[in-house]
Design an enzyme around this catalytic site. Structure first.
Site, mmCIF file in Angstrom:
data_model
loop_
_atom_site.group_PDB
_atom_site.id
_atom_site.type_symbol
_atom_site.label_atom_id
_atom_site.label_comp_id
_atom_site.label_asym_id
_atom_site.label_seq_id
_atom_site.Cartn_x
_atom_site.Cartn_y
_atom_site.Cartn_z
ATOM 1 N N LYS A 207 0.813 -1.221 0.000
ATOM 2 C CA LYS A 207 0.000 0.000 0.000
ATOM 3 C C LYS A 207 0.844 1.268 0.000
ATOM 4 C CE LYS A 207 -4.265 -1.742 0.583
ATOM 5 N NZ LYS A 207 -5.410 -1.414 -0.268
ATOM 6 N N SER B 65 -9.509 0.871 7.741
ATOM 7 C CA SER B 65 -9.221 0.220 9.020
ATOM 8 C C SER B 65 -7.947 -0.602 8.891
ATOM 9 C CB SER B 65 -10.375 -0.684 9.417
ATOM 10 O OG SER B 65 -10.588 -1.633 8.398
#
Lengths: 330, 330
Positions: free
Chosen positions: A62, A87
């Site tokens: 990411k 989250s």
């Protein structure tokens, strides 16, 4: 104020190569691992090249998408900061990438997020706003954060720059392996990594496959039905893959990914354990899904005769809890 | 039959460089990791370069010494095979190195060895002879295996070639880091790795330190007393460091290692957990001892102003058991 230049980049291999040049000084060039033992466990005995994005900054691929997204902001935008709702790994990655650039970061997190994830985002200096764990609460809370701060929203997967950034993992892998890959396989949740990987492989000889948990197989189902599923009733240990595949992501996967292979919870846990034992690296459940798929009959039936790249997406796991193979409550 | 050429190599940096040339095509060039977070936890904020020998073939640096030892055997000797006694990483490393060379390997293991270690040695194709878990039973059983097979004994640490082979980890690390190291620190059990590291650093500007568990600190005690302790009453989770330091190893350490830093069990477990969480790699307790030492007041008091190499010795741990920080029975 001019639009960020990012919006003009086409979804193509050339754009992934552009992203690669931009992120190379920002990201870890993660190592590539081989294991004779793991390769020989396969009927086809394909050499497996594991791209260890669990060793990326922030513990997941990411960070690539977040870094590239940030790099495409104007000075004005950077000064107002970035925001997202997540989250999971994207929140930590964006917080870390923003800290590296000296930009503010605002993260909306559901109030049932796990403590290690909250702590990671805090440790990277982001400001957290908690909300109810529903999609509508996330969206409305994010809107109010944006209204208050003027921060730019950096989406976790459904955005051009995110997809291009994630695709750089394959470009790097292709530079690192000593022989041409016959195929590459990456997990699919929202589809940022898989769509980016497919773009990065475009026009090469590398066949691209996706891997998805049976407990969140909206992408595989959507491909069968010829139409993206907009919701998924996720029930899988692979917490990074519980989201439905994105709007931008689905058509890229539809056009450029040969097949999405679905694996069971047991297959995920077995693959994860083998990777811990043999590669000696910490892989989160989502990070083991591609290897689980490679071990499946569905993949072996493809008859791929050559080396296979396997993307390990992340390694963020709560180490204070029992490991899944010793956890009898699971 | 001529003596193996190995016996003629002096214990020097030049010999470690010779060993390095020999083992480079045989061993993994293990990656070097940095972590801003881990470096910034230190008062001195030294950049730490972690040499990940837990990702070495067989999961430990031991494969280096085993590979170099094998390379120095004559064809005659190779044809008769190699043998050793070990309940730990050396047995697996020798079995794997022998398999790579197509040589037979005989391992004497105490009958209370852990199942994963027995299975690893078996999986690498070695023949195991079990014995009572005493030093004399090990020696007599090994002697009978040698008498029966004519296999050459490859000692785990107290041998020239073993020491030279282990020293190659530092040569590699020095090639990999982008700046000169101020110091390097490695754990000490039998002292193969530490003595090899000290030889490899000889004549360079790199200061060499050892790290030892308080529960098996025979080397630190011997250094204080100016005399090697021949026994150790080991009581430590760091199972790779429970042996007393070897005859050949001790004087090298005495002459070339600046200090051996002693750490507690809690410090080892804390360091290990930090490494799992931050580096996302699987480190066995022994493999965390050097980092534990770097975090200690004793090390920080040295006032080292520059980057420090930290050798992660291994990653072989029984993953079916609770992790030490969650294990309330410990």
């Amino acid at each position: 104020m001019s639009a960020p230049p990012s919006t003009s980049l086409p979804l193509s291999r050339a754009s992934v190569l552009t992203a690669q040049k931009v992120v190379t000084p920002l990201v870890h060039r993660t190592p590539v691992f081989t294991s004779q033992t793991l390769s020989e466990l396969l009927p086809g005995k394909n050499t497996l090249y594991f791209k260890a994005e669990n060793l990326q900054k922030g513990g997941a691929f990411k960070f690539r998408g977040a870094s590239f997204s940030l790099s495409q902001l104007t000075q004005d935008e950077l000064a107002r900061g970035v925001c997202t709702h997540s989250s999971g790994n994207h929140a930590g990655a964006l917080a870390l990438a923003a800290r590296d650039r000296g930009a503010k970061c605002y993260v909306v997190m559901p109030n049932n997020s796990s403590r290690p994830k909250i702590e990671a985002v805090q440790a990277y200096g982001a400001e957290i706003t908690f909300c109810e764990p529903t999609a509508s609460a996330r969206a409305s809370t994010l809107a109010s954060v944006q209204a208050r701060t003027g921060a730019t929203f950096v989406p976790p997967y459904d955005a051009v720059n995110t997809i291009l950034g994630q695709g750089t993992a394959l470009i790097e892998l292709l530079e690192q392996v000593p022989e041409p890959l016959a195929a590459v396989i990456a997990p699919v949740g929202g589809g940022g990594l898989l769509a980016g990987t497919a773009l990065a492989a475009d026009g090469t000889q590398v066949r691209v496959f996706g891997a998805e948990p049976a407990g969140a197989d909206d992408c595989a189902q959507g491909l069968r039905e010829g139409k993206r599923r907009v919701e998924v009733r996720a029930n899988t240990i692979a917490d990074g893959l519980r989201t439905p595949v994105g709007l931008l992501n689905f058509p890229i996967i539809q056009q450029k990914v040969e097949k999405v292979i679905v694996v069971s919870e047991n297959e995920i846990i077995e693959a994860m354990r083998l990777m811990w034992e043999r590669l000696k690296i910490i892989v989160e459940p989502s990070g083991a899904v591609a290897f689980a798929a490679v071990r499946s009959k569905d993949f072996q039936a493809l008859g791929i005769n050559g080396p296979v790249g396997v993307v390990i997406s992340g390694g963020n796991i709560d180490l204070s809890k029992p490991l899944p193979w010793t956890d009898t409550t699971q």
